[in-house]
Design an enzyme around this catalytic site. Structure first.
Site, PDB file in Angstrom:
ATOM      1  N   SER A  22      36.826  17.005   3.674  1.00 16.93           N
ATOM      2  CA  SER A  22      37.282  16.274   2.855  1.00 16.93           C
ATOM      3  C   SER A  22      36.487  14.629   3.559  1.00 16.93           C
ATOM      4  O   SER A  22      37.126  13.634   3.156  1.00 16.93           O
ATOM      5  CB  SER A  22      39.090  15.830   3.417  1.00 16.93           C
ATOM      6  OG  SER A  22      38.556  15.855   4.638  1.00 16.93           O
ATOM      7  N   LYS A  70      35.918   7.539   9.407  1.00 15.13           N
ATOM      8  CA  LYS A  70      37.335   7.864   8.271  1.00 15.13           C
ATOM      9  C   LYS A  70      38.604   7.320   8.393  1.00 15.13           C
ATOM     10  O   LYS A  70      38.789   6.751   9.813  1.00 15.13           O
ATOM     11  CB  LYS A  70      36.782   9.051   8.599  1.00 15.13           C
ATOM     12  CG  LYS A  70      37.996  10.525   7.801  1.00 15.13           C
ATOM     13  CD  LYS A  70      37.872  11.602   7.867  1.00 15.13           C
ATOM     14  CE  LYS A  70      38.445  12.292   6.746  1.00 15.13           C
ATOM     15  NZ  LYS A  70      38.732  13.697   6.375  1.00 15.13           N
ATOM     16  N   SER A  93      35.826  20.049   6.725  1.00 14.95           N
ATOM     17  CA  SER A  93      35.508  19.127   6.425  1.00 14.95           C
ATOM     18  C   SER A  93      34.527  17.941   6.807  1.00 14.95           C
ATOM     19  O   SER A  93      34.388  17.043   6.406  1.00 14.95           O
ATOM     20  CB  SER A  93      36.757  17.329   6.913  1.00 14.95           C
ATOM     21  OG  SER A  93      38.145  18.436   5.405  1.00 14.95           O
TER      22      SER A  93
END
Lengths: 483, 480, 98
Positions: free
Chosen positions: A151, A76, A175
């Site tokens: 997210s 990420k 998330s």
């Protein structure tokens, strides 16, 4: 090869059926082929990846490899990676080449794993749909008109579409679990303090926790041992040693006490999801588990508390982005105030701006007690509810989300309705507990996620429970059409 | 109209650790800009603070030194504001729960009495960087080497009633932190900085007047000047029918005046909240006891001991304990002097201190060692030289011309104690000045000093003064 | 709690954010909605409840006082917007301004 589990890939690498270089090449090809549709990567680190793969192959050749050496992974874009752009999904950091590695990245490197690239995400991890990225929204591989969740949407979409066998995520209010649910894969958010936050760009420091996406609990168990453990650079890193998670995966679930929070099963819950969860409960009963209704009475209060605490911490955490030492700086600032205001307004998107303002307000003179302190008190009550529940059950089970993935653009104009979709995941972050989401069915072609919530540092138990279910079902083996 | 001045002081003492409060970067002074600012000090995305253990020990030391309660649990908070020398956009500081609670310091006033000054609290925080205002094409340069240097902010009660008391408090505190070894006290380098809260009220009034805050007055001299200026300004303002505005002022030593930095209306909303990256600081009783058992003798205890053991006045003792080095010097010198404590004290506090001051030197760099100074005192005590001649010897010692006995020998400074030699000299002087002798003998007693002067001049000051007096009196009397 | 446009401007200034007028209107409305929602917290009596600032019920961990960092100025400043003579440059700082 790309549908294989990490254990299988590891086997293939160790027995030289494939080299890490070939495996890496294959995933890089898939990214080239499919990511135009998904937009799941912000940066693909092809050169880095192939170099790392070659190194891994050397280790494999001389017999100096461990079980994960040579396995590719996507990171990420919230984790700082030395020499590689680390944007956090923001224009603010579009030009930020990190001068250092996050602890999580160091650990993956030390394990000999190969970074394929940096995945797309909601700006500064604020969002539940991945529509708040400076780099454009990520699409859900099960239906390109739908959001992948957020997210960590890029990581979830990439793993679901087999563009990477695993990926990292971070979870501040859901998330990891929510995008795992929307994309039909397995995700784990460990206990607060289990995974180092050093080098993971902070959103809300008392809630953020790094974790993982993969196709199965078994894969997650192997990967979690890479990143779990004490880090002296993080004052909130837990000192208790991480067990070897693979060893307890196959423990019997006989006598397991599963709690179903009645607050999770109300009229707001999608009917298909409710049915899927009930079906999963039956599977556990068959495995010898007992089912107990429990209550988490402050579930609905967890959202308002969260939307005070997280913005308050974020308003302070994001103050460092001021155009002075790194990141976006406005053109020709006429004075100091202009430098700050224009650099920040140009660098931050709408949702980030909104949250900074809510947080600034909640901490400001005259409102601190009514908002921030009140929220932290509610947080204690939320944590106490879990504490009570775990006196009588071993794990809490329920849906990850009240509804499946929604359409792109559906909720962008109404921030509050977006916030409400985090209803089942947020309380877990407030209490700092570990949670997982694993696939449990489909509704209208979109995946359904089942959430498992454990007691603090109970990751081994959670993985064991998830794996027990995945041995009995095949939802986690499904691949979206066209990938 | 009689006015009373009310002063409270906030001192920022930089703690003399090797590394910063939350990072492993060096705290050494004077490095090239930004070479001692690591990713944590620069507030890079993703970095996290970890508290330096030594900083905690130092805070405990200070707490013990000011007889304060040490918090078993204290909390680091974020003070949020934007400024280029503050990389994270917040300063990590302690707000609601400081590590050191209420304590006090006893200060010695000029009249010899002592006064107790309350200390409200002391808390740990990180220092900010520096803005350099030299012109870089109309821009300022930011050096973040100092960012993250550990500070203890020590806040006094508004217990001081004059600039002199404020100075006495500051000197006492300055001496304490150096005794404790927690701060080098270097005011020029900014290791010991002071802000003063000043207000005035009419005598007898119990309510405090509106105060102003004088920022960053960084020498003892400026503190006194700045406070006096500010007190006069406030009194004049009120007497003219005006009102003191609550504001922050900067003292300009060149112009000897204060000017406004910001008024209360512009005060920032700092949005303090507990830093979620740092868990509460917990201190155990055992930890406190361990620190206590290693504490050195502190100035106050030493002061007491010097008065009792050496029979010194409160004033002498105060001067001698003002620094550990001075006190150690004194005690070494006393031994070398054969126990002449009072005389040694006079020399250390007098001649030596004056010479050091004149050359702007610290006592540890003194060219005259404690052993030599003690020897010099011994030579006065055993009548080898007079006090006056000793000053000459001291000068030679200062210029490194040898040790005490060598200098006395080489320059023939030894006191003449042979009565016949003194008598011969007296006779010679009396013969040379018949008129003065006659005048003396006819009642002009004051001329006695004239003869003493002549004798000393003739002998180069080497006569034993008592012997000279006695013999001179005898001679003058016998001739009558 | 309904915010006014003035409140929103004040908050934006505290957070050093520039808002154009149309944004002020939008945020005034959105922030008010969110704050009204957040006030659901008031349903719960929290008298005598201690705040829960961190899930870890531990004290601060301390590190030994050792210098472990070396000079990395060149690497750090390679990504800085404007530097000169090793210093970060910003528009003139007026002394005492905060």
């Amino acid at each position: 090869m790309f549908t294989k589990s990490i254990a299988e890939l590891s086997q293939a690498l160790q027995t030289k059926k494939i080299s890490s270089h070939e495996l890496t090449q294959m995933y890089l090809e898939r990214i080239k082929q499919f990511d135009k549709k998904l937009n799941s990567f912000i940066t693909v680190t092809e050169e880095h990846a192939l170099q790392a793969a070659k190194k891994a192959d050397v280790q494999l050749a001389i017999g100096n490899a461990n079980i994960l050496t040579g396995i590719p992974v996507a990171q990420k874009d919230i984790f700082c990676t030395q020499g590689v752009k680390t944007s956090c999904g923001s224009k603010m950091l579009d030009n930020f080449i990190s001068p250092y590695d996050a602890t999580v990245i160091k650990r993956f490197n030390a394990a000999g794993m190969v970074m394929l690239g940096k995945t797309n995400m909601d700006e500064f991890a604020m969002g539940s749909s991945n529509e708040n990225s400076y780099y454009g929204p990520v699409k859900n591989p099960w239906n390109l008109e739908y959001v992948p969740g957020g997210s960590s949407g890029g990581s979830a979409a990439a793993v679901a579409a087999n563009l990477a066998p695993a990926a990292t995520g971070t979870d501040t209010g859901g998330s990891i679990r929510q995008p795992a649910a929307f994309c039909g894969i397995s995700g784990i958010k460990p206990t607060y303090g289990r995974v180092s936050r050093y080098g993971m760009i902070a959103f809300a420091s008392s809630l953020d926790q790094g974790g993982l996406f993969a196709k199965s609990a078994e894969d997650l168990a192997l990967l979690l041992n890479v990143i779990a453990g004490f880090d002296e650079n993080d004052s909130t890193s837990a000192t208790i040693a991480a067990p070897y998670y693979a060893t307890t995966l196959n423990n019997s679930l006989k006598g397991l006490r599963i709690g179903l929070p009645k607050e999770f099963f109300n009229e707001a819950l999608d009917k298909d999801i409710a049915n899927a969860i009930q079906a999963a409960v039956k599977v556990y009963e068959k495995l010898g588990a007992t089912i107990h209704e429990i209550s988490l009475p402050r579930t609905s209060l967890s959202i308002p508390a969260y939307y005070v605490i997280a913005p308050a911490e974020c308003s302070s955490n994001l103050a460092r982005f001021d155009g002075v030492r790194y990141g976006h700086r406005c053109d020709a600032p006429k004075d100091l105030e202009d430098l700050y205001k224009r650099s920040r307004s140009e660098g931050f998107g709408k949702e980030v701006t909104r949250r900074i303002m809510i947080g600034t307000y909640a901490l400001s003179a005259g409102y601190f007690d009514a908002y921030y302190l009140k929220a932290q008190k509610i947080r204690r009550l939320v944590a106490q509810d879990f504490h009570e529940a775990f006196k009588s059950v071993d794990v809490i089970l329920g849906p990850t989300t009240p509804s499946p993935a929604f359409k792109l653009g559906e909720k962008t104009s109404d921030p509050l309705s977006m916030y409400l979709s985090d209803i089942y995941t947020i309380a877990v972050n407030l209490a700092g507990l570990p949670g997982m989401s694993i696939p449990a069915g489909f509704t209208a072609g979109l995946p359904i996620g089942m959430q498992l919530i454990g007691n603090a540092f109970g990751e081994a138990k959670l993985l064991n429970i998830a794996h027990g279910y995945q041995k009995e079902t095949d939802w986690h083996t499904k691949t979206p059409e066209g990938f | 109209m009689e006015w009373e001045t009310v002063i409270g002081l906030e001192v920022h003492a930089q703690l003399s650790t090797n590394s910063k409060i939350f990072s492993g970067a060096s705290t050494a002074f004077g490095a090239e800009p930004n070479t001692q600012a690591c990713a944590i000090d620069l507030g890079f995305p993703g970095v996290l603070p970890v508290l330096n253990a030594e900083v905690v020990n130092m805070a405990i030391k200070l707490g013990l030194g000011i007889h304060a309660e040490i918090a078993k649990r204290s909390v680091f908070a974020r003070k949020n504001y934007f400024y280029p020398d503050l990389p994270k956009g917040y300063q990590i500081s302690q707000f609601e729960l400081p590590v050191v609670g209420k304590g006090y310091l006893d200060i010695l006033l000029e009249d010899g009495t002592s006064k107790r000054i309350g200390i409200t609290r002391a808390h740990l925080e990180e220092d900010a960087g520096k803005s350099l205002h030299e012109d870089f094409h109309g821009m300022s340069g930011i050096d973040l080497n100092r960012a993250g240097t550990p500070l203890l902010e020590i806040v006094s009660e508004p217990d001081m009633r004059s600039a002199k008391e404020a100075i006495a408090y500051l000197k006492t505190l300055h001496s304490l932190v150096r005794y404790l070894g927690i701060c080098d006290g270097n005011m020029q380098e900014g290791s010991f900085r002071c802000d003063a809260n000043v207000s005035v009220r009419r005598k007898g009034e119990t309510k405090l007047g509106t105060r102003t805050e004088l920022k960053n007055i960084n020498s003892f001299r400026f503190v006194e000047r700045a406070i006096n200026y500010e007190v006069e300004r406030q009194i004049a303002l009120i007497e003219e029918g005006g009102k003191v505005k609550q504001e922050t002022l900067l003292f300009d030593p060149a112009k000897n005046e204060t000017r406004t930095m910001r008024s209360k209306e512009e005060a920032n909303d700092y949005r303090y909240f507990p830093d979620p990256d740092l868990l509460p600081l917990l201190i155990t009783e055992e930890q406190i006891e361990k620190v206590r058992s290693h504490l050195p003798e502190l100035p106050q205890q030493k002061h007491q001991r010097f008065m009792e053991q050496y029979g010194l006045s409160a004033y002498d003792a105060t001067v001698l304990v003002s620094s550990q080095a001075m006190a150690d010097y004194f005690e070494t010198a006393v031994v070398a002097s054969g126990g002449q404590a009072k005389l040694t004290a006079n020399w250390v506090a007098g001649e030596l201190s004056a010479a050091l001051n004149k050359s702007d030197m610290d006592i540890i760099d003194s060219p005259v060692s404690a052993a030599e100074l003690g020897k010099l005192v011994l030579r006065i005590a055993d009548d080898t030289i007079s006090g006056k001649i000793a000053k000459t010897v001291f000068e030679c010692l200062w210029n490194k011309e040898g040790d005490v006995d060598q200098i006395i020998d080489k320059q023939g400074l030894k006191q003449v104690t042979d009565s016949s030699a003194i008598e011969a000299l007296i006779e010679k002087i009396l013969e040379a000045n018949p008129q003065q002798v006659a005048d003396y003998r006819s009642g002009k007693d004051k001329l006695f000093g004239f003869f003493v002067g002549q004798a000393m001049k003739e002998s180069g000051g080497k006569l034993n003064p008592k012997q000279l007096n006695d013999l001179l009196k005898e001679k003058l009397a016998s001739g009558a | 709690m309904s915010l006014t446009a003035g409140d929103v401007k004040k908050i934006a200034h505290l957070a050093r954010l520039n808002l154009v007028e149309s944004d002020v209107t939008l945020y005034t409305e959105q922030l008010s909605t969110i704050l009204n929602f957040v006030e659901h917290m008031n349903q719960e009596d929290t008298e005598n409840i201690e705040p829960f600032f961190n899930p870890l019920d531990l004290g601060a961990r301390l590190r030994p006082d050792m210098v472990t960092e070396h000079d990395q100025r060149a690497a750090f400043q390679a990504i800085a917007p404007q530097v000169e003579a090793g210093l970060y440059l910003v528009p003139q700082v007026i002394e005492g301004e905060e």
